[in-house]
Design a protein around this motif. Structure first.
Motif, PDB file in Angstrom:
ATOM      1  N   GLN A 152       0.865  -1.178   0.000  1.00 30.31           N
ATOM      2  CA  GLN A 152       0.000   0.000   0.000  1.00 30.31           C
ATOM      3  C   GLN A 152       0.902   1.228   0.000  1.00 30.31           C
ATOM      4  N   PRO A 153       0.393   2.316  -0.502  1.00 28.37           N
ATOM      5  CA  PRO A 153       1.185   3.551  -0.424  1.00 28.37           C
ATOM      6  C   PRO A 153       1.139   4.100   1.002  1.00 28.37           C
ATOM      7  N   TRP A 154       1.926   3.453   1.856  1.00 29.90           N
ATOM      8  CA  TRP A 154       1.795   3.715   3.290  1.00 29.90           C
ATOM      9  C   TRP A 154       1.971   5.186   3.677  1.00 29.90           C
ATOM     10  N   GLY A 156       1.159   7.688   1.952  1.00 28.74           N
ATOM     11  CA  GLY A 156       0.160   8.554   1.323  1.00 28.74           C
ATOM     12  C   GLY A 156      -1.241   8.383   1.879  1.00 28.74           C
ATOM     13  N   GLN A 157      -1.450   7.405   2.739  1.00 25.87           N
ATOM     14  CA  GLN A 157      -2.798   7.181   3.268  1.00 25.87           C
ATOM     15  C   GLN A 157      -2.945   7.808   4.639  1.00 25.87           C
ATOM     16  N   GLU A 158      -4.094   8.420   4.862  1.00 26.16           N
ATOM     17  CA  GLU A 158      -4.311   9.100   6.133  1.00 26.16           C
ATOM     18  C   GLU A 158      -4.149   8.170   7.332  1.00 26.16           C
ATOM     19  N   HIS A 159      -4.639   6.936   7.195  1.00 31.16           N
ATOM     20  CA  HIS A 159      -4.624   6.051   8.376  1.00 31.16           C
ATOM     21  C   HIS A 159      -3.300   5.308   8.550  1.00 31.16           C
ATOM     22  N   THR A 160      -2.357   5.439   7.598  1.00 31.06           N
ATOM     23  CA  THR A 160      -1.077   4.730   7.769  1.00 31.06           C
ATOM     24  C   THR A 160       0.126   5.666   7.810  1.00 31.06           C
ATOM     25  N   ALA A 161      -0.049   6.912   7.357  1.00 29.87           N
ATOM     26  CA  ALA A 161       1.112   7.797   7.173  1.00 29.87           C
ATOM     27  C   ALA A 161       1.847   8.059   8.489  1.00 29.87           C
ATOM     28  N   THR A 164       3.694   4.999   9.702  1.00 30.02           N
ATOM     29  CA  THR A 164       4.861   4.746   8.862  1.00 30.02           C
ATOM     30  C   THR A 164       6.008   5.679   9.236  1.00 30.02           C
ATOM     31  N   PRO A 247      -1.055  13.371   4.499  1.00 32.87           N
ATOM     32  CA  PRO A 247      -2.291  13.866   3.882  1.00 32.87           C
ATOM     33  C   PRO A 247      -3.316  14.348   4.918  1.00 32.87           C
ATOM     34  N   SER A 250      -2.685  14.481   8.699  1.00 36.22           N
ATOM     35  CA  SER A 250      -2.686  13.243   9.485  1.00 36.22           C
ATOM     36  C   SER A 250      -1.307  12.956  10.095  1.00 36.22           C
TER      37      SER A 250
END
Lengths: 306, 359
Positions: A152-154, A156-161, A164, A247, A250
């Motif tokens: 996943q684009p870690w 770039g995602q609100e729930h992973t950024a 990461t 993003p 976040s």
């Protein structure tokens, strides 16, 4: 016979250099920041005394407080990841490194510590390259071992950024708790471990019941250093995500929030007085954490003469 | 309780060979002391017996079992360390209970044993204290208690008294001797202090450079050392060594001292052989008969203890000679002195250091 005692000038001479440096570079900027936070800047550039109005605004004004609470909460999550991931891994590595007869222990120690010495900018850029969905090596690497669907684009995602970024920071700084814990582990006398072996204790039992209780003070120290470091963090977020901590904020933590408030970002103007307010609040949060540690936690921790 | 036997034990650390083909038999209930200068391998040997180091080569038995590959606990040993090695974060009680809990004994049993041992060692009032709150002597007793409570087959002591002051050391030495007699457990005790060795041991093992030099009862080693090393190591102050040679006088061999004095000998020694003659300080006397060996030197120093006087005098070509005289003797430094020794008190060593009988 000089019966009158002279004023001890020499003491003053010894104290003065430290006193001047501390005042000039530490105490005075801090006090001036606190002082500045008590003013508002009019559009004319004039500064007007406003008491605690800035604080009230920061904590309750919808426009400002939303960002502040978001950054504070993110910062706690950032800290939590370090406490739950970085410090246990540091402890594990230190425990492994301190094993007798481990070949190449010095090499491992150096390799694990090296990222700590690198610039955060380099680390941030490198990890962006590694994790990029477009030209990073991770997608292809995962595909080649059959885990391509996991990618996943870690960043770039609100729930992973945020997670990461926290893990990148863990990767960089895990050497610090490792070194501190390692130093206190090797300070445990060999005879103590021998005694436990003669008593029939397994390596696991020796670790949990003998070594760990003896290094608790170091674990406490590592935790409070992590806390201070995390609540002052800024550079990694800035290097990877820029001033907007995207993003959608976040990955915004207090450091990046302070930066935007003070210097402004894109369309919004910076405010030195509101920036000073955020800085002061950050200082108070860290001060509170450290005080809780010193007055509550550290008093319960026993240091044993080894 | 058990006997212990070592057969051709070797220990190497990498390329360094520290123990060479050691053979040793220890009887059940015996108090054995390993003694030797630092670096002689005595502590390493103790750690091998404990199971803290692996045996490179050879066979070790405790009782009837070969224990080479057994863990310390399986060997049934308990050990007292030089630094006491008490767990600093545990109370005295928990220190003693630690090994018993691992053995899987139940709480009542453990409590019973600890209170038993604690009363034997006068530790009752200290059970709730942490090691940091104890004096050196108390810590030592706790360390011994922790070993006793395990009820081991063999006790191992690694220089247990070297961290105590002189008065306490004497007290603990007597205490350890008494305890060992009461418990009658096989005990191995490592020390570099030959006074501890002489006073505690049923049997002394003198070690040097990874070899066993001699094994024997204290008085055996004192009266009949098998070589120059043991002669010099056992006894305090140390034995005096004089340069001597063999010459022929009227077709019989005689031993000749540097000062020209001769001693008759029945040994068939080759003419020209280099010898070392050993005399203990306490066997030198200010007065003697004509048949006695007599040596002369200039007094360099006199130490008066009241009950005994140590006189140090110099002889050309030798280290300072020590003479111990009962009572108080006031002698001026610089005076020429003559010291006598009975021929039967003299030890002789050949060029390789091996003892030879005078008659």
């Amino acid at each position: 016979m000089a019966s009158r005692s002279r004023f001890p000038w020499h003491i003053l001479v010894f104290i003065l250099p430290g006193f001047i440096i501390y005042t000039l570079f530490s105490a005075w900027p801090l006090l001036d920041t606190m002082f500045l936070s008590l003013f508002k800047q009019a559009s004319s550039g004039e500064r007007v005394f406003s008491g605690l109005a800035n604080y009230q605004e920061l904590l309750s004004d919808p426009h400002l407080s939303e960002g502040f609470w978001n950054a504070l909460w993110n910062n706690f999550k950032f800290f939590l990841v370090h406490v739950l991931v970085q410090n246990p891994i540091g402890l594990l590595l230190a425990a492994l490194l301190s094993l007798k007869g481990l070949h190449g222990a010095k090499t491992y120690r150096t390799l694990i510590f090296i990222p700590t010495l690198l610039s955060v900018v380099v680390i941030g850029f490198t990890w962006q390259l590694i994790l990029s969905p477009l030209w990073g090596i991770t997608p292809n690497f995962l595909k080649s071992i059959g885990l391509g669907t996991w990618f996943q684009p870690w960043l770039g995602q609100e729930h992973t950024a945020l997670l990461t970024l926290a893990l990148i920071s863990v990767w960089q700084f895990v050497g610090v708790p490792m070194m501190l814990i390692y130093a206190s582990l090797i300070a445990i006398p060999d005879e103590l471990i021998d005694a436990a072996r003669v008593d029939g204790a397994s390596a696991m039992r020796i670790f949990w019941q003998i070594k760990l209780p003896l290094i608790v003070p170091t674990l406490g120290l590592v935790t409070i250093l992590t806390f201070i470091g995390n609540f002052n963090a800024f550079d990694l977020i800035y290097a990877v995500k820029g001033v907007l901590a995207g993003p959608n904020f976040s990955t915004d933590i207090l450091g990046s929030y302070f930066y935007r408030t003070f210097f402004g970002a894109q369309s919004s103007l910076g405010s030195p007085t509101m920036g000073a307010t955020v800085a002061t609040v950050m200082f108070l949060i860290i001060l509170m954490g450290v005080m809780i540690y010193f007055y509550v936690v550290q008093r319960r921790i026993h240091r044993y003469q080894l | 309780m058990a006997s212990l036997s070592l057969r051709k034990i070797n220990k190497r650390f990498g390329k360094v060979h520290v123990l060479h083909d050691l053979d040793l038999e220890i009887q059940d209930g015996e108090f054995v002391v390993f003694v030797g200068p630092s670096g002689c391998g005595k502590s390493t040997l103790l750690r091998l017996i404990a199971g803290l180091e692996t045996i490179s080569d050879g066979e070790m038995r405790i009782g009837d079992h070969i224990v080479n590959d057994l863990s310390p606990r399986e060997r049934g040993i308990a050990m007292v360390f030089q630094s006491y090695a008490l767990y600093p974060h545990m109370s005295v009680y928990k220190n003693m209970a630690f090994g018993l809990k691992i053995d899987g004994q139940n709480k009542q049993q453990i409590d019973q044993k600890i209170r038993d041992v604690a009363s034997k060692l006068q530790l009752d009032s200290l059970l709730d204290r942490k090691p940091g709150q104890l004096s050196g002597g108390q810590r030592q007793r706790v360390a011994i208690g922790r070993a006793i409570v395990r009820d081991p087959k063999v006790f191992l002591f690694d220089e247990p008294l070297s961290n105590l002051d002189a008065a306490l050391r004497l007290k603990m030495r007597i205490e350890i001797a008494r305890l060992q007699k009461v418990l009658n457990t096989t005990t191995i005790y490592v020390t570099h202090d030959q006074v501890e060795a002489m006073t505690l041991a049923d049997k002394i093992v003198v070690m040097n450079g990874g070899h066993i030099e001699q094994v024997g009862a204290p008085m055996e080693l004192y009266n009949a050392p098998q070589n120059k090393f043991v002669a010099g190591f056992i006894g305090s102050p140390a034995m005096n060594f004089l340069v001597a040679g063999v010459s022929t006088d009227n077709n019989t061999n005689v031993i000749t001292l540097a000062n020209g004095q001769t001693l008759p000998t029945q040994q068939h020694l080759k003419h020209g052989t280099q010898l070392t003659l050993g005399i203990r300080p306490e066997h030198l006397s200010l007065y003697g008969a004509e048949t006695d060996l007599a040596i002369e030197g200039q007094i360099e120093s006199v130490e008066r203890m009241g009950d005994i006087t140590y006189i140090y005098f110099s002889m050309p070509g030798h280290d300072l000679i020590t003479m111990a005289q009962q009572g108080d003797h006031q002698l001026p430094i610089g005076q020429i002195i003559r010291a006598y020794a009975k021929p039967e008190k003299i030890h002789l060593f050949d060029e390789s250091g091996k003892a030879i009988k005078l008659s």
